[in-house]
Design a protein around this motif. Structure first.
Motif, mmCIF file in Angstrom:
data_model
loop_
_atom_site.group_PDB
_atom_site.id
_atom_site.type_symbol
_atom_site.label_atom_id
_atom_site.label_comp_id
_atom_site.label_asym_id
_atom_site.label_seq_id
_atom_site.Cartn_x
_atom_site.Cartn_y
_atom_site.Cartn_z
ATOM 1 N N SER A 264 -10.295 -7.796 0.927
ATOM 2 C CA SER A 264 -11.322 -8.366 -0.050
ATOM 3 C C SER A 264 -12.281 -7.532 -0.855
ATOM 4 C CB SER A 264 -11.967 -9.618 0.625
ATOM 5 O OG SER A 264 -12.519 -9.001 1.632
ATOM 6 N N GLY A 265 -12.577 -6.290 -0.151
ATOM 7 C CA GLY A 265 -13.651 -5.386 -0.661
ATOM 8 C C GLY A 265 -14.803 -5.806 -0.120
ATOM 9 N N ARG A 266 -14.856 -6.736 0.868
ATOM 10 C CA ARG A 266 -16.229 -7.151 1.316
ATOM 11 C C ARG A 266 -16.355 -6.735 2.571
ATOM 12 N NH1 ARG A 266 -16.252 -13.513 0.395
ATOM 13 N NH2 ARG A 266 -17.856 -13.459 1.921
ATOM 14 N N THR A 267 -17.569 -6.753 3.150
ATOM 15 C CA THR A 267 -18.003 -6.342 4.652
ATOM 16 C C THR A 267 -18.235 -7.591 5.516
ATOM 17 O OG1 THR A 267 -20.266 -6.072 4.336
ATOM 18 C CG2 THR A 267 -18.802 -4.046 3.910
ATOM 19 N N PHE A 268 -18.271 -8.831 4.962
ATOM 20 C CA PHE A 268 -18.567 -10.055 5.610
ATOM 21 C C PHE A 268 -19.952 -9.865 6.741
ATOM 22 C CE2 PHE A 268 -14.215 -10.157 4.532
ATOM 23 C CZ PHE A 268 -14.026 -11.472 3.939
ATOM 24 N N ARG B 44 -23.460 -1.213 3.174
ATOM 25 C CA ARG B 44 -22.509 -2.156 2.002
ATOM 26 C C ARG B 44 -22.396 -3.397 2.426
ATOM 27 N NH1 ARG B 44 -17.142 -0.863 1.968
ATOM 28 N NH2 ARG B 44 -16.909 -1.865 0.061
ATOM 29 N N VAL B 45 -23.678 -4.108 2.891
ATOM 30 C CA VAL B 45 -23.936 -5.756 3.019
ATOM 31 C C VAL B 45 -23.097 -6.310 1.835
ATOM 32 C CG1 VAL B 45 -25.700 -5.529 4.829
ATOM 33 C CG2 VAL B 45 -26.171 -5.597 2.543
ATOM 34 N N ASP B 46 -22.725 -7.416 1.821
ATOM 35 C CA ASP B 46 -22.313 -8.137 0.864
ATOM 36 C C ASP B 46 -23.561 -8.923 0.210
ATOM 37 O OD1 ASP B 46 -19.741 -7.717 1.345
ATOM 38 O OD2 ASP B 46 -19.585 -9.451 2.719
ATOM 39 N N GLY B 47 -24.650 -9.160 0.749
ATOM 40 C CA GLY B 47 -25.852 -9.690 0.261
ATOM 41 C C GLY B 47 -26.990 -9.691 1.008
#
Length: 338
Positions: free
Chosen positions: A68-72, A127-130
């Motif tokens: 997904s390219g995310r770290t959740f 690399r947090v998502d937000g």
């Protein structure tokens, strides 16, 4: 006898490729179905989910991140070292983040801009998502940064940039709830004792009370008593109020700490509560409100709901659906004995 070729029989972990094979779809389709993404038919999603359940598939976080390219993960930066406001906001945020299978890194900036920027850099390195920024005052604050690579949502303490996403309490609405309750219980000579005039919440609550009383054809007794957010100030202000306006029969206090001081001051002056004077606070801080004598009627600002809403808006922004602007969470009255 047919040989069992399942991954369980082979003694290995079930992977998303096994789910895709069982459901008869591609690896990408299986990933989208399990992550709730893409424009897939509901029949396809259901088939993939059924295959995953049948195989006992547990998503691997690293694999999900790669796909997904995310770290959740998200970052939560708070300026509230005492935790009075940030802890309930965090509880609410965690409810929504857990539902989105996210975990949070909590960072305390201690109201130090340099420390805050240090936490920001470290969170972005991870690399947090937000990021959620939670504060302890309702005054507008400087944005965390501009052109950041991840979405940011401000909870309780709004950003001064109108293009940012803010979830805030209804300060004037809180005063309105207090005024309506005092008037409903027969109070007509109502005063207001609150915190520093320099705090936006104190000014907004005072203005909200004046407006609400005007709607009932009433005026505030005297000018608002601005002071400190302390019990000592509440006791002192109560004594001053009684000297100037001995016929007062209702008092709205800017927070529960001030209200507890006010009730102590009134009781020491021989005033019967709530028969002679009714008192309403703000915050619904159990530690203070329930221990007051008598227990305080107060307005709960909905801090947990602010946290939940902030996390929901952050998850939506991460998915490409940002909703900038002010999102106001209404409070509610908690009636006790004061």
């Amino acid at each position: 006898m047919t040989e069992d070729l399942s991954p369980q029989a082979a003694g290995r972990r079930v992977g998303i490729a096994d789910v895709a094979a069982r459901a008869g779809v591609s690896l990408g389709t299986a990933s989208k179905a399990l992550n709730g993404r893409g424009n897939l038919r509901e029949e396809t999603r259901a088939r993939v989910r059924a295959a995953a359940e049948e195989l006992g598939f547990a998503p691997n976080t690293i694999a999900r991140s790669l796909l997904s390219g995310r770290t959740f993960t998200v970052g939560v930066i708070t300026t509230d070292s005492y935790g009075r406001f940030s802890i309930p906001v965090m509880r609410g945020a965690e409810d929504s983040l857990a539902a989105g299978e996210m975990i949070a890194f909590l960072c305390d900036s201690r109201d130090d801009p340099i420390r805050e920027q240090h936490h920001l850099r470290k969170l972005l390195e991870r690399r947090v998502d937000g990021i959620i920024v939670a504060g302890r005052r309702t005054d507008a604050r400087r944005p965390l940064g501009h052109d950041l690579p991840v979405p940011v949502v401000y909870a309780f303490a709004p950003s001064s940039d109108p293009h940012d996403c803010n979830v805030v309490s209804d300060e004037r609405g809180a005063a309105r709830l207090a005024a309506e309750h005092l008037v409903k219980t027969g109070r007509r000579r109502i005063a207001h004792i609150t915190g520093p005039h320099s705090h936006a919440s104190a000014r907004e609550r005072a203005d909200g009370m004046i407006e609400a009383l005007a709607g009932h054809g009433l005026d505030l007794v005297g000018e608002p008593f601005f002071g400190n957010w302390t019990e000592a100030w509440g006791r002192f202000a109560a004594a001053q109020l009684l000297r100037a306006h001995p016929d007062v029969d209702g008092i709205f206090c800017g927070n529960d700490v001030v209200a507890r001081g006010v009730t102590d001051g009134l009781r020491e002056a021989g005033i019967a509560l709530p028969m002679q004077v009714g008192v309403v606070g703000v915050d619904n801080w159990d530690l203070v409100a329930e221990a007051a004598r008598p227990p305080l009627t107060t307005v709960d600002l909905g801090l947990e709901e602010i946290g939940r809403r902030a996390a929901e808006l952050l998850l939506a922004a991460i998915d490409g659906h940002p909703e900038p602007g002010h999102h106001v969470v209404a409070g509610h009255l908690v009636v006790r004995e004061s």
